[in-house]
Design an enzyme around this catalytic site. Structure first.
Site, PDB file in Angstrom:
ATOM      1  N   ASP A  80      45.640 -22.470  26.709  1.00 18.97           N
ATOM      2  CA  ASP A  80      47.096 -22.324  26.672  1.00 18.97           C
ATOM      3  C   ASP A  80      47.644 -23.198  27.807  1.00 18.97           C
ATOM      4  OD1 ASP A  80      49.673 -21.440  26.080  1.00 18.97           O
ATOM      5  OD2 ASP A  80      49.519 -19.764  27.481  1.00 18.97           O
ATOM      6  N   GLU A 138      46.866 -24.401  21.794  1.00 15.45           N
ATOM      7  CA  GLU A 138      48.145 -24.155  21.140  1.00 15.45           C
ATOM      8  C   GLU A 138      48.869 -25.487  20.988  1.00 15.45           C
ATOM      9  OE1 GLU A 138      50.144 -20.159  21.820  1.00 15.45           O
ATOM     10  OE2 GLU A 138      51.513 -21.567  22.777  1.00 15.45           O
ATOM     11  N   ASP A 156      48.600 -15.719  30.582  1.00 15.68           N
ATOM     12  CA  ASP A 156      48.214 -17.032  30.072  1.00 15.68           C
ATOM     13  C   ASP A 156      46.763 -17.035  29.596  1.00 15.68           C
ATOM     14  OD1 ASP A 156      50.698 -18.585  30.499  1.00 15.68           O
ATOM     15  OD2 ASP A 156      50.346 -18.046  32.584  1.00 15.68           O
TER      16      ASP A 156
END
Length: 157
Positions: free
Chosen positions: A8, A68, A140
């Protein structure tokens, strides 16, 4: 058995998580967060992200990586910083000859929770179910583990 590194990326705090997928069975391997100093020069922060993810790759030797997809903020400056952080992190993966699968945030949420509109609390609650006993470093890192889980689910189809 497949080790998947989920990422991420973010300039301020990049989350990472490693899971092991054996068929439909998933297990937690490790997770963490790489925080950079907002007052440090950009080049230093990007190098820190690159170095840290290089170390994670060396320590866990994943078979593939899932990240992502970038999303566009209303603030162009924020989007640019995110893109630079992603570049540093993905370069570390490229240097290790790892394939990086990219997944949209809505697809990650749908894969983990069942709905693309899930919030962070719902994702984190589902992680406790899917990876029982895992000590998650922060929000995160949780997002990174969710990306890895989504990649495992999507690959098994």
């Amino acid at each position: 058995m497949t080790l998947i590194l989920g990422l991420d990326p973010s300039l301020s705090c990049t989350g990472w998580g490693v899971i092991c997928a054996q068929g439909s069975r998933l297990s937690h391997v490790a997770n963490g967060e790489v925080k950079t100093n907002a007052r440090a020069p950009m080049a230093e922060r990007l190098y820190q992200l690159h170095s840290a993810i290089t170390a994670v790759i060396a320590a866990h030797n994943p078979d593939r990586v899932a990240a992502e997809e970038v999303f566009v903020n209303k603030n162009a400056q924020s989007t640019l910083k995110l893109a630079q952080a992603r570049g540093a992190v993905l370069a570390a993966c490229g240097a290790a000859n790892l394939v990086v699968n990219e997944h949209a945030a809505r697809l990650v949420k749908k894969s983990v929770v069942g709905t693309g509109g899930a919030d962070k609390v719902q994702v984190q609650a589902m992680l406790k179910v899917l990876l029982p006993g895992a000590q998650i470093a922060g929000a995160d890192a949780a997002d990174a583990l969710a990306v890895a889980i989504a990649d495992a689910h999507l690959a098994s189809r």
